[in-house]
Scaffold this motif. Structure first.
Motif, PDB file in Angstrom:
ATOM      1  N   PHE A  37     -59.371 -53.348 -78.201  1.00 49.75           N
ATOM      2  CA  PHE A  37     -58.813 -53.948 -76.901  1.00 49.75           C
ATOM      3  C   PHE A  37     -59.731 -54.162 -75.871  1.00 49.75           C
ATOM      4  CE2 PHE A  37     -58.866 -49.281 -76.097  1.00 49.75           C
ATOM      5  CZ  PHE A  37     -59.219 -49.258 -74.723  1.00 49.75           C
ATOM      6  N   LEU A  38     -61.081 -54.018 -76.200  1.00 55.05           N
ATOM      7  CA  LEU A  38     -62.240 -54.034 -75.093  1.00 55.05           C
ATOM      8  C   LEU A  38     -62.498 -55.611 -75.567  1.00 55.05           C
ATOM      9  CD1 LEU A  38     -64.082 -50.808 -75.158  1.00 55.05           C
ATOM     10  CD2 LEU A  38     -62.598 -51.564 -73.308  1.00 55.05           C
ATOM     11  N   MET A  39     -62.282 -56.048 -76.297  1.00 56.17           N
ATOM     12  CA  MET A  39     -62.962 -57.428 -76.939  1.00 56.17           C
ATOM     13  C   MET A  39     -62.811 -58.386 -75.339  1.00 56.17           C
ATOM     14  SD  MET A  39     -64.352 -59.306 -79.252  1.00 56.17           S
ATOM     15  CE  MET A  39     -63.760 -59.556 -80.641  1.00 56.17           C
ATOM     16  N   GLY A  40     -61.620 -58.790 -75.093  1.00 54.27           N
ATOM     17  CA  GLY A  40     -61.004 -59.718 -73.896  1.00 54.27           C
ATOM     18  C   GLY A  40     -62.191 -59.237 -72.770  1.00 54.27           C
ATOM     19  N   CYS A  41     -62.214 -58.007 -72.242  1.00 55.18           N
ATOM     20  CA  CYS A  41     -62.645 -57.463 -71.264  1.00 55.18           C
ATOM     21  C   CYS A  41     -64.242 -57.810 -71.116  1.00 55.18           C
ATOM     22  CB  CYS A  41     -62.578 -56.089 -70.675  1.00 55.18           C
ATOM     23  SG  CYS A  41     -60.981 -55.740 -70.206  1.00 55.18           S
ATOM     24  N   ILE A  42     -64.846 -57.512 -72.348  1.00 53.93           N
ATOM     25  CA  ILE A  42     -66.317 -57.716 -72.572  1.00 53.93           C
ATOM     26  C   ILE A  42     -66.614 -59.067 -72.704  1.00 53.93           C
ATOM     27  CG2 ILE A  42     -68.257 -57.266 -74.165  1.00 53.93           C
ATOM     28  CD1 ILE A  42     -66.936 -54.685 -74.900  1.00 53.93           C
ATOM     29  N   THR A  43     -65.717 -59.885 -73.325  1.00 54.32           N
ATOM     30  CA  THR A  43     -65.761 -61.347 -73.540  1.00 54.32           C
ATOM     31  C   THR A  43     -66.028 -61.970 -72.160  1.00 54.32           C
ATOM     32  OG1 THR A  43     -64.958 -61.269 -75.831  1.00 54.32           O
ATOM     33  CG2 THR A  43     -65.219 -63.309 -74.250  1.00 54.32           C
ATOM     34  N   ILE A  44     -65.015 -61.803 -71.343  1.00 52.16           N
ATOM     35  CA  ILE A  44     -64.749 -62.511 -69.732  1.00 52.16           C
ATOM     36  C   ILE A  44     -66.076 -62.226 -69.242  1.00 52.16           C
ATOM     37  CG2 ILE A  44     -63.836 -62.399 -67.740  1.00 52.16           C
ATOM     38  CD1 ILE A  44     -61.204 -61.956 -69.161  1.00 52.16           C
ATOM     39  N   ALA A  45     -66.552 -60.791 -69.123  1.00 42.82           N
ATOM     40  CA  ALA A  45     -67.733 -60.365 -68.280  1.00 42.82           C
ATOM     41  C   ALA A  45     -69.057 -61.260 -68.924  1.00 42.82           C
ATOM     42  CB  ALA A  45     -67.912 -58.870 -68.167  1.00 42.82           C
ATOM     43  N   VAL A  46     -69.207 -60.972 -70.350  1.00 45.19           N
ATOM     44  CA  VAL A  46     -70.660 -61.674 -70.762  1.00 45.19           C
ATOM     45  C   VAL A  46     -70.671 -63.061 -70.733  1.00 45.19           C
ATOM     46  CG1 VAL A  46     -71.869 -61.795 -72.772  1.00 45.19           C
ATOM     47  CG2 VAL A  46     -70.872 -59.470 -72.296  1.00 45.19           C
ATOM     48  N   ILE A  47     -69.316 -63.738 -70.723  1.00 43.74           N
ATOM     49  CA  ILE A  47     -69.430 -65.149 -70.852  1.00 43.74           C
ATOM     50  C   ILE A  47     -69.689 -65.503 -69.517  1.00 43.74           C
ATOM     51  CG2 ILE A  47     -67.809 -66.857 -70.961  1.00 43.74           C
ATOM     52  CD1 ILE A  47     -69.003 -66.640 -73.520  1.00 43.74           C
ATOM     53  N   ASN A  48     -69.087 -65.123 -68.474  1.00 47.46           N
ATOM     54  CA  ASN A  48     -69.283 -65.263 -67.066  1.00 47.46           C
ATOM     55  C   ASN A  48     -70.757 -65.193 -66.790  1.00 47.46           C
ATOM     56  OD1 ASN A  48     -67.258 -66.430 -65.250  1.00 47.46           O
ATOM     57  ND2 ASN A  48     -65.918 -64.806 -66.653  1.00 47.46           N
ATOM     58  N   ALA A  49     -71.381 -63.890 -67.161  1.00 48.04           N
ATOM     59  CA  ALA A  49     -72.915 -63.700 -66.900  1.00 48.04           C
ATOM     60  C   ALA A  49     -73.754 -64.802 -67.566  1.00 48.04           C
ATOM     61  CB  ALA A  49     -73.109 -62.403 -67.354  1.00 48.04           C
ATOM     62  N   VAL A  50     -73.508 -65.183 -68.740  1.00 52.75           N
ATOM     63  CA  VAL A  50     -74.120 -66.175 -69.588  1.00 52.75           C
ATOM     64  C   VAL A  50     -74.166 -67.405 -68.783  1.00 52.75           C
ATOM     65  CG1 VAL A  50     -74.332 -67.679 -71.527  1.00 52.75           C
ATOM     66  CG2 VAL A  50     -74.025 -65.118 -71.762  1.00 52.75           C
ATOM     67  N   ARG A  51     -72.920 -67.788 -68.360  1.00 54.04           N
ATOM     68  CA  ARG A  51     -72.818 -69.236 -67.514  1.00 54.04           C
ATOM     69  C   ARG A  51     -73.599 -69.134 -66.195  1.00 54.04           C
ATOM     70  NH1 ARG A  51     -66.346 -70.250 -68.655  1.00 54.04           N
ATOM     71  NH2 ARG A  51     -66.771 -70.953 -70.960  1.00 54.04           N
TER      72      ARG A  51
END
Length: 115
Positions: A37-51
């Motif tokens: 269930f952490l997948m979505g939270c981690i993905t949003i944070a990391v994708i935003n950091a990468v961008r």
């Protein structure tokens, strides 16, 4: 640290690298045995950091890379995004930047990092 305690990937600093970021996050979830269930939270944070680091850290320059490193500690997992630029200056970064701001130029990345 032993191998399973740290994972790292280097990707081109391009907006098209999001599939590689998604795959890295899946590897982190699986390797560190984190709840799915952490997948979505981690993905949003990391994708935003990468961008954010593509746009502001590397200033959108072609040929640059980003390195993502996930480190498992006894009580948490830390994911770092490192660019090849001069870095971001966070002082005052959240002035005028608000989560969900429809007028924001590139999304919520700076807000998420600043907060």
């Amino acid at each position: 640290m032993n191998k399973i305690d740290e994972l790292s990937i280097t990707i081109p600093a391009q907006m098209t690298s999001s599939a590689a970021v998604d795959n890295f996050i899946e590897l982190v979830i699986d390797s560190f045995k984190l709840p799915s269930f952490l997948m979505g939270c981690i993905t949003i944070a990391v994708i935003n950091a990468v961008r954010t680091y593509i746009l502001y850290g590397n200033n959108g320059k072609q040929g640059k890379t980003l390195t993502l490193t996930a480190t498992k500690h006894p009580t948490d997992v830390v994911i770092c995004v490192e660019d090849e630029g001069g870095g971001l200056v966070f002082k005052g970064i959240n002035a005028g930047i608000r989560l969900g701001d429809a007028n924001a130029r590139h999304g919520d990345g700076l807000y998420l990092i600043a907060t």
